[in-house]
Design a protein around this motif. Sequence first.
Motif, short mmCIF file in Angstrom:
data_model
loop_
_atom_site.label_atom_id
_atom_site.label_comp_id
_atom_site.label_asym_id
_atom_site.label_seq_id
_atom_site.Cartn_x
_atom_site.Cartn_y
_atom_site.Cartn_z
N SER A 111 8.11 3.93 20.31
CA SER A 111 7.52 2.92 21.19
C SER A 111 6.52 2.02 20.48
O SER A 111 6.31 0.88 20.89
CB SER A 111 6.87 3.60 22.41
N ASP A 112 5.89 2.51 19.40
CA ASP A 112 5.03 1.64 18.61
C ASP A 112 5.84 0.53 17.97
O ASP A 112 5.41 -0.63 17.92
CB ASP A 112 4.33 2.46 17.51
N ALA A 115 6.65 -1.95 20.63
CA ALA A 115 5.47 -2.75 20.95
C ALA A 115 5.22 -3.81 19.88
O ALA A 115 4.78 -4.93 20.20
CB ALA A 115 4.25 -1.84 21.09
N LEU A 120 2.05 -6.60 20.51
CA LEU A 120 1.07 -6.00 21.41
C LEU A 120 -0.07 -5.39 20.60
O LEU A 120 0.15 -4.78 19.55
CB LEU A 120 1.72 -4.93 22.28
N LEU A 123 -3.08 -0.65 21.27
CA LEU A 123 -2.09 0.28 21.81
C LEU A 123 -2.70 1.62 22.18
O LEU A 123 -3.58 2.14 21.49
CB LEU A 123 -0.97 0.50 20.78
N ARG A 142 3.97 3.12 25.20
CA ARG A 142 2.72 2.53 24.75
C ARG A 142 2.29 1.44 25.73
O ARG A 142 3.13 0.80 26.37
CB ARG A 142 2.88 1.91 23.35
#
Length: 298
Positions: A111-112, A115, A120, A123, A142
């Motif tokens: 998910s990092d 993102a 984004l 986080l 995240r």
Amino acid sequence: MGTVADVQDAMRQWYPERWAQPWDRVGLVVGDPADPVSRVLYCVDCVPETVDQAVEAGAELIVAHHPLLLRGVSSVATTSYKGRVVHRLIRAGIALYVAHTNADVAAPGVSDALAATLSLAELRPLVPAEDAAAGGGRGFGRIGTLPAPVPLAELTGRVAAALPATAWGIRAAGDPARLVRTVAVCGGAGDTFLDAATAAGVDAYLTADLRHHPASEHLAEGGPALLDAAHWATEWPWLAQVAAGLTDRLAVEGIVSSVVTDPWTVHAASGAAGAGPAADGGTSSTAAEGSGSEEFRS
């Protein structure tokens, strides 16, 4: 040149197998830890097409996200689909290593990487990890902030441009003009975390495999706008992350597969002008009204 064991050690350091969900099956699936590795193919799915790519590229190892043997089997004979994949790997001398939910909760993890495609910042986990994986900013999904607020319609276009192209594309639910600043993301199927996205107070939630009733009820109860992408596309950005890590650590050549293994292959926009149900339950007849280009509304 490293070995399969060297890759296994690195993956276990970044994505310990004890972090995987109890139902998951991760780790070395096929191969001899002592075998040398100079080239690795990274893919979301270990399927015939990605195995063929590994063979053609001369890779000795495949690192995949999705487990090949998630459920118990009593045979890997070539009479079964997965059996044929196992035999193809063994005959070609290619090992297979899987990091799935242990890579989902890792920080940085799946998910990092998702993102990062939207730039984004700030986080934090959508659902903080528990048990063995607890702490260190780990967890599923995240939450982050965009550099500047944008309307949902514009964000949908940005997501489509940032992720690899699929027939599925990107669909969104909510007011197209709604301004979005805070976004939750979750690589893979994320409707389990709809309540978490609502509780977090984000403006929008990007994930995959959203279903009609959960999405409808989520919006009716005032939840954040939703963006739904192809499952494969939301997890694909992680491949470059792990490839860079292994290349830096072991000096192995990395090949990130661009083979689209999303199962959906055809997309057609519905609601052609002049046909179909209208919002009042009648029939849309925009062509008769002299506005063949009018947007269809269901």
